[in-house]
Design a protein around this motif. Structure first.
Motif, PDB file in Angstrom:
ATOM      1  N   LEU A 275       0.856  -1.182   0.000  1.00 40.99           N
ATOM      2  CA  LEU A 275       0.000   0.000   0.000  1.00 40.99           C
ATOM      3  C   LEU A 275       0.894   1.234   0.000  1.00 40.99           C
ATOM      4  CD1 LEU A 275      -2.594  -1.022   2.762  1.00 40.99           C
ATOM      5  CD2 LEU A 275      -2.944  -1.124   0.292  1.00 40.99           C
TER       6      LEU A 275
ATOM      7  N   ARG B 207     -14.669   4.309  -1.422  1.00 45.22           N
ATOM      8  CA  ARG B 207     -13.828   5.332  -2.068  1.00 45.22           C
ATOM      9  C   ARG B 207     -14.064   6.692  -1.413  1.00 45.22           C
ATOM     10  NH1 ARG B 207     -11.727   4.249  -7.279  1.00 45.22           N
ATOM     11  NH2 ARG B 207     -11.980   6.446  -7.810  1.00 45.22           N
TER      12      ARG B 207
ATOM     13  N   GLY C  78     -12.252   6.857   1.870  1.00 47.99           N
ATOM     14  CA  GLY C  78     -10.803   6.705   1.840  1.00 47.99           C
ATOM     15  C   GLY C  78     -10.331   5.314   2.212  1.00 47.99           C
TER      16      GLY C  78
ATOM     17  N   ASN D  22      -8.814   1.791   1.840  1.00 52.27           N
ATOM     18  CA  ASN D  22      -7.891   1.199   0.873  1.00 52.27           C
ATOM     19  C   ASN D  22      -7.600  -0.267   1.135  1.00 52.27           C
ATOM     20  OD1 ASN D  22      -6.258   1.383   3.129  1.00 52.27           O
ATOM     21  ND2 ASN D  22      -4.737   2.747   2.212  1.00 52.27           N
TER      22      ASN D  22
ATOM     23  N   GLY E 108      -9.992   0.444  -6.418  1.00 54.33           N
ATOM     24  CA  GLY E 108      -8.785   0.842  -5.716  1.00 54.33           C
ATOM     25  C   GLY E 108      -8.713   0.391  -4.277  1.00 54.33           C
ATOM     26  N   VAL E 109      -9.485  -0.653  -3.941  1.00 53.73           N
ATOM     27  CA  VAL E 109      -9.493  -1.179  -2.570  1.00 53.73           C
ATOM     28  C   VAL E 109      -8.775  -2.525  -2.571  1.00 53.73           C
ATOM     29  CG1 VAL E 109     -10.893  -1.891  -0.613  1.00 53.73           C
ATOM     30  CG2 VAL E 109     -11.665  -0.012  -2.077  1.00 53.73           C
TER      31      VAL E 109
ATOM     32  N   ARG F   8      -4.906   9.677   5.407  1.00 55.94           N
ATOM     33  CA  ARG F   8      -4.190   9.941   4.154  1.00 55.94           C
ATOM     34  C   ARG F   8      -3.144  11.027   4.362  1.00 55.94           C
ATOM     35  NH1 ARG F   8      -9.331   9.501   2.016  1.00 55.94           N
ATOM     36  NH2 ARG F   8      -9.539  11.760   1.707  1.00 55.94           N
TER      37      ARG F   8
END
Length: 674
Positions: free
Chosen positions: A7, A34, A37, A39, A74-75, A384
């Protein structure tokens, strides 16, 4: 060796259980992930019945679709083996696999972890589903972590069925080689328990009175090893298929006493743990900090992963207190402050049905128009911004000795007092250090201590000869040791070290006790300084729980009992040993007195306590590979405060979190406040 996840920042997400929801909900889930946030999600933990609806028949189509949706969004995926919840068909085919309690009750189906750890049928079925998963998803770009099982030992840590008893006998044969060696270790001459063969030995089932304590202690060791064997079997199947992706399982460090996590930590690629607050405890942030420090210590100081905690209330405490505004962020960032490289929750979407439907989640029953959802989104943005913390480490000059064998043995029957409690003493010392702003590691009693100035051993009841020598040589070389009562008492077989108490550590501590003098319930004694408490106030204090008929054998008395059964006897001593100092606290002082004793020991060790840190404000420093400091300051109080910062006083409003970097905060992104 610890491995890092594939990651780019800190991990953020939780358990995802799409099988609980119609397929049309899945795309909405990914879109909301998403937005928040997210991930990383843990996937498939309780899906055995869905993945293998009948023995040897697999249905991976639904899981394929979920993983592709997550990957496209995108996870990343922490893919679990679902072996904590054997399906109904397995239970029906193998009813004898159900676990048995010490009093002979067979536990029924309808929950989870309903299996005997020593069952070959369970091991074979677990290997089959694990192999199928590994073969199908090895090398998948979405899978960045493998997650074996779930919370080993949480519900069934020991099974007393006939198969477990047989496996226990095999474990004993391997450990002792001959029954004569076992008889000596267990002290079986007492109560006529001597064995002529291993086949005569049973599991320590419920009996007319206390079962041989050495037998019980070995059964705890065996049970931890039996579960570890299951983990290693699944891990090795995955590693053969997917050698480049780290493998873990979620511990319950600080919450569960069933497994020897020092042994387990050597077998995972990334240490991960679950933590849930004791919701009704007003200062539950201290228990959170302890769990985080213990987890980091299990990881050898390397970054670790918070695999589960809660956004708000849990469902299984007597009163499931909801977290108030800002509390979820404080909890999450406290774990990050103490070394976590990721924050995960149980679970993503709150369940409509089942035993945990009232457990909070990232997406609550009330949906996205909620304070909780807005806080989840805000926390994602905050994490983030703190991506540069990833990979940095926490440093500590002070260590607390933590040993699961001591915990197991100390809490068996027939001890000198019912108030002898492993966690009670650990917690008492940890709390005072936390309130003093001292960050600590936890260490195994046989660990290398050379990196620490002060080592505290509040509850080291089991003291192997090698462990005593480890402490002895470290103090002789200049270390400062502080121990509490009922430490150093027995060897690994729960056999007393002879010659007086505290047994294996008498020479280091410079004292000798002929007799324990436990106090009555509610009884206290007065402590007075004699003649002074080095470096600390000499005001009178009180003590409870414990006293000893203690004599000095080289040490100096710092405090003594003014009354009670040990009147005139030392209560706290200090001994110069070699180039070091050894303190002995032979009672349970009140909080203020214990604080003064600890501060005196810290001064002996040359450990400075932070200044300008108000009570209830937590400050922990992470240091990255380039030597940059990242101070996480958490205000757990209801009042605004200020703390020293790199360029002067820094405001930390009530209930908020600030990150103070050794370079301008803009370089790590904003926001950094809660």
């Amino acid at each position: 060796m610890a491995q890092r996840l594939r990651l780019t920042g800190l991990a953020y997400g939780g358990d995802y259980n799409p099988e609980q929801w119609p397929e049309e909900v899945w795309a909405e889930d990914v879109a909301l992930m998403r937005e928040a946030g997210v991930n990383l999600v843990s996937l498939g933990i309780f899906s055995w019945a869905r993945l293998e609806p009948r023995p040897g028949e697999f249905d991976f189509g639904w899981l394929d679709r979920v993983i592709e949706l997550l990957h496209a969004g995108g996870v990343a995926v922490d893919l679990a083996t679902p072996t904590a919840a054997p399906p109904a068909w397995f239970q029906k085919a193998h009813p004898h696999v159900r676990p048995v309690t010490a009093d002979g009750r067979v536990l029924g189906y309808g929950a989870r972890q309903t299996y005997c750890p020593s069952s070959p049928e369970y091991a074979q079925a677990a290997a089959r589903i694990t192999r199928a998963l590994a073969d199908r998803y090895a090398g998948h770009p979405a899978v960045v972590l493998w997650h074996v099982h779930n919370e080993y030992g949480c519900h069934v840590s020991r099974c007393y069925c006939e198969r477990s008893a047989a496996a226990f006998r095999d474990w004993l044969r391997d450990r002792y080689k001959t029954v004569d060696v076992l008889n000596e270790a267990w002290g079986t001459s007492f109560w006529g328990q001597r064995y002529d063969s291993f086949d005569e030995i049973d599991a320590p089932r419920e009996a007319p009175t206390a079962v041989n304590p050495a037998q019980q202690l070995d059964f705890r060791r065996f049970s931890s090893d039996a579960l570890l064997t299951l983990y290693k079997a699944e891990r090795d199947i995955i590693r053969a298929a997917d050698p480049d992706v780290p493998i873990t399982t979620n511990f319950m460090a600080g919450l569960s006493d069933h497994l020897d996590y020092w042994s387990w930590a050597r077998e995972v690629d990334l240490v991960a743990t679950d933590h849930y607050l004791s919701a009704e405890r007003a200062d539950n942030q201290i228990g959170l900090a302890l769990s985080a420090d213990l987890t980091r210590s299990l990881a050898g100081g390397a970054p670790w992963l918070l695999m589960e905690h809660s956004t708000s209330a849990v469902n299984w405490q007597q009163r499931n207190i909801a977290k108030r505004p800002g509390e979820m962020a404080r909890n999450s960032l406290a774990h990050v402050a103490r070394g976590a490289d990721g924050v995960m929750f149980f679970q993503w979407r709150a369940s409509r049905a089942g035993a945990e439907k009232y457990h909070s989640a990232m997406l609550p029953h009330a949906g996205t128009d909620t304070r909780l959802w807005r806080e989840v989104v805000d926390l994602g943005a905050r994490l983030r911004a703190l991506a540069p913390l990833r990979g940095s480490r926490v440093r500590a000059d002070v260590a607390i000795v933590w040993d699961w064998e001591s915990r197991w043995a100390l809490e068996l029957e027939y001890r000198p007092s019912v108030e002898l409690d492993f966690r009670e003493r650990i917690d008492a010392y940890y709390e005072r250090l936390w309130r003093a702003g001292v960050t600590v590691d936890f260490v195994h009693p046989g660990a290398d201590l050379s990196g620490y100035r002060l080592v505290v051993a509040p509850s080291m009841y089991v003291t192997r000869t090698a462990w005593a020598e480890n402490l002895r040589s470290w103090v002789r070389a200049g270390g400062t040791l502080l121990t509490s009562y009922f430490t150093g008492i027995v060897d690994e077989n729960d056999a007393v070290h002879l010659g007086g108490y505290p047994g294996a550590l008498r020479d280091v501590l410079g004292v000798r006790a002929e007799e324990f003098l436990p106090l009555r319930r509610g009884e206290t004694t007065t402590l007075v300084a004699t003649p002074r408490m080095d470096g600390a106030a000499a005001a009178p204090g009180t003590a409870s729980r414990w006293a000893e008929d203690l004599a000095l054998d080289g040490a100096s008395a710092v405090l003594q009992h003014a009354d009670g059964p040990a009147a005139g006897r030392p209560a706290v001593t200090r001994h110069a040993f070699g180039s070091g100092i050894a303190w002995y606290v032979a009672t349970a002082p009140d909080a203020g007195t214990l604080d003064a004793v600890l501060r005196a020991a810290l001064a002996d060790a040359g450990v400075r306590t932070p200044s300008g840190l108000p009570d209830g404000v937590e400050r922990v420093c992470r240091v990255d590979a380039d030597g940059r400091d990242w101070d996480v300051v958490i205000n757990h109080t209801a009042s605004d405060t200020t703390v020293p910062g790199p360029e002067g006083p820094v405001s930390v409003p009530a209930g908020t979190v600030r990150v103070l970097a050794s370079e301008p905060l803009e370089s790590v992104g904003s926001p950094t406040d809660q």
